[in-house]
Motif scaffolding. Structure first.
Motif, PDB file in Angstrom:
ATOM      1  N   LEU A  33     -14.194 104.534 -24.127  1.00 53.76           N
ATOM      2  CA  LEU A  33     -15.571 104.584 -23.627  1.00 53.76           C
ATOM      3  C   LEU A  33     -16.229 103.258 -23.989  1.00 53.76           C
ATOM      4  O   LEU A  33     -16.404 102.948 -25.163  1.00 53.76           O
ATOM      5  CB  LEU A  33     -16.318 105.766 -24.260  1.00 53.76           C
ATOM      6  CG  LEU A  33     -15.954 107.133 -23.677  1.00 53.76           C
ATOM      7  CD1 LEU A  33     -16.351 108.260 -24.629  1.00 53.76           C
ATOM      8  CD2 LEU A  33     -16.591 107.336 -22.305  1.00 53.76           C
TER       9      LEU A  33
ATOM     10  N   TYR B 174     -15.672 104.360 -18.283  1.00 55.09           N
ATOM     11  CA  TYR B 174     -14.389 104.873 -18.754  1.00 55.09           C
ATOM     12  C   TYR B 174     -13.368 104.678 -17.646  1.00 55.09           C
ATOM     13  O   TYR B 174     -13.573 105.109 -16.513  1.00 55.09           O
ATOM     14  CB  TYR B 174     -14.497 106.362 -19.110  1.00 55.09           C
ATOM     15  CG  TYR B 174     -13.236 106.883 -19.769  1.00 55.09           C
ATOM     16  CD1 TYR B 174     -13.068 106.811 -21.143  1.00 55.09           C
ATOM     17  CD2 TYR B 174     -12.213 107.458 -19.014  1.00 55.09           C
ATOM     18  CE1 TYR B 174     -11.916 107.276 -21.754  1.00 55.09           C
ATOM     19  CE2 TYR B 174     -11.057 107.931 -19.610  1.00 55.09           C
ATOM     20  CZ  TYR B 174     -10.916 107.835 -20.995  1.00 55.09           C
ATOM     21  OH  TYR B 174      -9.776 108.300 -21.589  1.00 55.09           O
TER      22      TYR B 174
ATOM     23  N   GLY C  36     -18.515 109.633 -27.556  1.00 58.19           N
ATOM     24  CA  GLY C  36     -17.962 110.935 -27.176  1.00 58.19           C
ATOM     25  C   GLY C  36     -16.448 110.892 -27.008  1.00 58.19           C
ATOM     26  O   GLY C  36     -15.781 109.923 -27.373  1.00 58.19           O
ATOM     27  N   LYS C  37     -15.935 111.980 -26.440  1.00 55.63           N
ATOM     28  CA  LYS C  37     -14.487 112.094 -26.271  1.00 55.63           C
ATOM     29  C   LYS C  37     -14.201 112.552 -24.842  1.00 55.63           C
ATOM     30  O   LYS C  37     -14.827 113.516 -24.350  1.00 55.63           O
ATOM     31  CB  LYS C  37     -13.966 113.138 -27.264  1.00 55.63           C
ATOM     32  CG  LYS C  37     -12.519 112.917 -27.632  1.00 55.63           C
ATOM     33  CD  LYS C  37     -12.116 113.868 -28.734  1.00 55.63           C
ATOM     34  CE  LYS C  37     -10.769 114.447 -28.377  1.00 55.63           C
ATOM     35  NZ  LYS C  37     -10.490 115.707 -29.010  1.00 55.63           N
ATOM     36  N   VAL C  38     -13.274 111.845 -24.178  1.00 56.71           N
ATOM     37  CA  VAL C  38     -12.949 112.191 -22.792  1.00 56.71           C
ATOM     38  C   VAL C  38     -11.640 112.979 -22.739  1.00 56.71           C
ATOM     39  O   VAL C  38     -10.676 112.632 -23.429  1.00 56.71           O
ATOM     40  CB  VAL C  38     -12.831 110.907 -21.933  1.00 56.71           C
ATOM     41  CG1 VAL C  38     -12.305 111.228 -20.535  1.00 56.71           C
ATOM     42  CG2 VAL C  38     -14.180 110.218 -21.838  1.00 56.71           C
TER      43      VAL C  38
ATOM     44  N   THR D  61     -13.655 115.426 -18.355  1.00 54.45           N
ATOM     45  CA  THR D  61     -14.904 115.877 -18.983  1.00 54.45           C
ATOM     46  C   THR D  61     -15.176 114.969 -20.174  1.00 54.45           C
ATOM     47  O   THR D  61     -14.271 114.297 -20.677  1.00 54.45           O
ATOM     48  CB  THR D  61     -14.817 117.323 -19.519  1.00 54.45           C
ATOM     49  OG1 THR D  61     -13.926 117.346 -20.635  1.00 54.45           O
ATOM     50  CG2 THR D  61     -14.363 118.300 -18.445  1.00 54.45           C
ATOM     51  N   ILE D  62     -16.429 114.967 -20.602  1.00 55.12           N
ATOM     52  CA  ILE D  62     -16.771 114.210 -21.819  1.00 55.12           C
ATOM     53  C   ILE D  62     -17.498 115.145 -22.785  1.00 55.12           C
ATOM     54  O   ILE D  62     -18.361 115.919 -22.379  1.00 55.12           O
ATOM     55  CB  ILE D  62     -17.604 112.947 -21.486  1.00 55.12           C
ATOM     56  CG1 ILE D  62     -17.888 112.163 -22.771  1.00 55.12           C
ATOM     57  CG2 ILE D  62     -18.898 113.271 -20.756  1.00 55.12           C
ATOM     58  CD1 ILE D  62     -18.365 110.739 -22.540  1.00 55.12           C
ATOM     59  N   THR D  63     -17.109 115.071 -24.058  1.00 52.52           N
ATOM     60  CA  THR D  63     -17.753 115.872 -25.095  1.00 52.52           C
ATOM     61  C   THR D  63     -18.647 114.961 -25.920  1.00 52.52           C
ATOM     62  O   THR D  63     -18.200 113.939 -26.442  1.00 52.52           O
ATOM     63  CB  THR D  63     -16.698 116.516 -26.018  1.00 52.52           C
ATOM     64  OG1 THR D  63     -15.796 117.265 -25.203  1.00 52.52           O
ATOM     65  CG2 THR D  63     -17.342 117.447 -27.037  1.00 52.52           C
ATOM     66  N   CYS D  64     -19.916 115.315 -26.012  1.00 49.84           N
ATOM     67  CA  CYS D  64     -20.857 114.523 -26.810  1.00 49.84           C
ATOM     68  C   CYS D  64     -20.555 114.755 -28.290  1.00 49.84           C
ATOM     69  O   CYS D  64     -20.338 115.888 -28.720  1.00 49.84           O
ATOM     70  CB  CYS D  64     -22.293 114.937 -26.479  1.00 49.84           C
ATOM     71  SG  CYS D  64     -23.521 114.111 -27.510  1.00 49.84           S
TER      72      CYS D  64
ATOM     73  N   LEU E   3     -17.393 114.825 -15.876  1.00 45.89           N
ATOM     74  CA  LEU E   3     -17.577 113.385 -15.643  1.00 45.89           C
ATOM     75  C   LEU E   3     -17.860 113.075 -14.174  1.00 45.89           C
ATOM     76  O   LEU E   3     -18.429 112.039 -13.855  1.00 45.89           O
ATOM     77  CB  LEU E   3     -16.319 112.622 -16.078  1.00 45.89           C
ATOM     78  CG  LEU E   3     -16.251 112.174 -17.533  1.00 45.89           C
ATOM     79  CD1 LEU E   3     -14.896 111.543 -17.817  1.00 45.89           C
ATOM     80  CD2 LEU E   3     -17.368 111.178 -17.873  1.00 45.89           C
TER      81      LEU E   3
END
Ligand code: FES
Ligand SMILES: [Fe+2]
Ligand SMILES: [Fe+2]
Lengths: 193, 122
Positions: free
Chosen positions: B28, B41, B64-66, B70-73, B82
Motif C-alpha cells: 500500500l 495498491y 491497512g492490509k489487502v 478487500t482492505i482491512t483498516c 477495494l
C-alpha cells in the motif's frame, strides 16, 4: 483591531504558519477532536473498569489502572487547549463525544470478575490510543511543532500504558515501577518538561 | 514526500500520472497527486487507487492490509471492498451505536497509458 471583528476574520499567526507549512488545518482539527474525545471516553470508562478490579488480585491492579485513567484525563486536558488554539472546538453535546471518538468505548466486559478480561479491554484501548497519537505525530512532524510536541508526550505515555498491561497479562517486562503519585503524567502534566 | 506525478497532457492539466514501475507490487503506497494524497495498491494484474482516510474515523489506509480485493483498516478492523468501497465487515455490534457507523471508502478508477497510472482529477 475592531472589537466587532468576527472570530473567523481575525488574523491568527499561530494558525497561518501551520497552514503555510502545507498542513490541512481542518483535517488536523478533525483528527485532534476525535483523538481528544477518545481520551475523555477512556477516562470515563476506565473509572468503571477500575471499580471492578476487585478481590485479592484486583487490589494490585487498581493502582496501575488508576494511573492510566488519570493520565488519560491529563491527555484530554492537554490537547483540548490545542484544538481551540487552532480554531476548532470540542463537540458541544456530550453525546457526540462518544460518537466521534477515535477509539471504541472500552465497555466493562460481561465476565469482569476475571481481571484478565478487564486488562484485555484496557490493553485494546491503549493500543488504539498509540495508533491514533502516532498518526497525529506523523501528520504534524516538521509542520506544526506545538501539536507535535503535545502529541508525542501523550504518545509516550500511551506506550508506557500498553507496556504495563502487556506485562500484567503476559509477563512481558515493561520496566514499570510505580509513579511518584497517582496519575503523575510525567510528560503530559502541564508544566512538565 | 515529493510530487512525482507529472501532467500527462499539457492541454489537460487535471490528468496526473505516475510511472507504473514506481509503484511497488503488493504494497500500500501513499502518493501525493496534485495537492491530494492517494493510496495505490498494485498486484500483478490489478491496480487500485483509494483515499488515504478510512471513512470510519479517518485512520491511515496505507497501514491497512489487502486480501482478496478487500482492505482491512488497521485501526478498528473494518473491511472494505477495494472495487466499490462498500464496507463488508464491521467488527463492532449494535452496542456501539452511532460510533460504529461508516461510509464507503472512496475509490478512484485509474487508467493506464504508456505504462503510466493516470488519474483524472475532478
Ligand atoms: S478508522 Fe478505520 S476502521 Fe475505524
Ligand atoms: Fe491517553
Ligand atoms: Fe492511555
Amino acid at each position: 483591531m475592531s472589537e466587532n471583528k468576527r472570530r473567523d476574520e481575525l488574523e491568527v499567526v499561530g494558525v497561518e504558519e501551520v497552514r503555510k507549512s502545507g498542513l490541512d488545518v481542518n483535517k488536523l482539527i478533525d483528527k485532534l477532536v476525535k483523538a481528544t474525545a477518545a481520551e475523555f471516553t477512556t477516562y470515563y470508562y476506565y473509572t468503571i473498569l477500575r471499580m471492578h478490579l476487585t478481590g485479592l488480585e484486583g487490589e494490585g491492579l487498581k493502582e496501575i489502572a488508576e494511573d492510566a485513567r488519570l493520565e488519560d484525563r491529563l491527555h484530554f486536558e492537554l490537547m483540548s487547549q490545542r484544538v481551540y488554539e487552532l480554531g476548532g472546538e470540542l463537540p458541544r453535546d456530550m453525546r457526540q463525544v462518544a460518537d466521534v471518538s477515535a477509539c471504541a468505548d472500552p465497555y466493562l466486559p460481561e465476565n469482569w470478575k476475571d481481571p484478565k478480561t478487564i486488562l484485555k479491554v484496557l490493553l485494546e484501548a491503549e493500543q488504539c490510543a498509540i495508533r491514533t497519537w502516532n498518526e497525529v505525530c506523523e501528520m504534524t512532524l516538521g509542520k506544526d511543532p506545538r501539536t507535535y510536541d503535545l502529541a508525542q508526550r501523550i504518545l509516550q505515555e500511551e506506550i508506557e500504558h500498553e507496556a504495563w498491561f502487556l506485562e500484567l497479562l503476559y509477563g512481558r517486562p515493561s520496566g514499570h515501577f510505580r509513579r511518584s503519585y497517582p496519575g503523575e503524567g510525567p510528560l503530559s502534566k502541564k508544566g512538565s518538561k | 514526500m515529493r510530487d512525482r506525478y507529472r501532467k500527462k497532457e499539457v492541454s489537460n492539466p487535471l490528468i496526473r500520472c505516475i510511472p507504473k514501475d514506481e509503484v511497488k507490487n503488493n504494497v500500500l503506497q501513499k502518493e501525493l497527486i496534485g495537492n491530494t494524497f492517494f493510496v495505490i495498491y498494485k498486484s500483478d494484474s490489478r491496480i487500485w487507487v483509494i483515499s488515504p482516510c478510512c471513512p470510519h474515523k479517518g485512520a491511515d489506509m496505507s497501514k491497512g492490509k489487502v486480501e482478496n480485493e478487500t482492505i482491512t483498516c488497521y485501526m478498528h478492523g473494518y473491511v472494505y471492498d477495494l472495487n466499490t468501497g462498500v464496507p463488508l465487515k464491521i467488527p463492532y455490534g449494535e452496542a456501539y451505536g452511532k460510533w460504529r457507523e461508516t461510509g464507503n471508502l472512496e475509490v478512484y478508477k485509474p487508467t493506464i497509458r504508456d505504462n503510466q497510472i493516470c488519474l483524472d482529477l475532478p
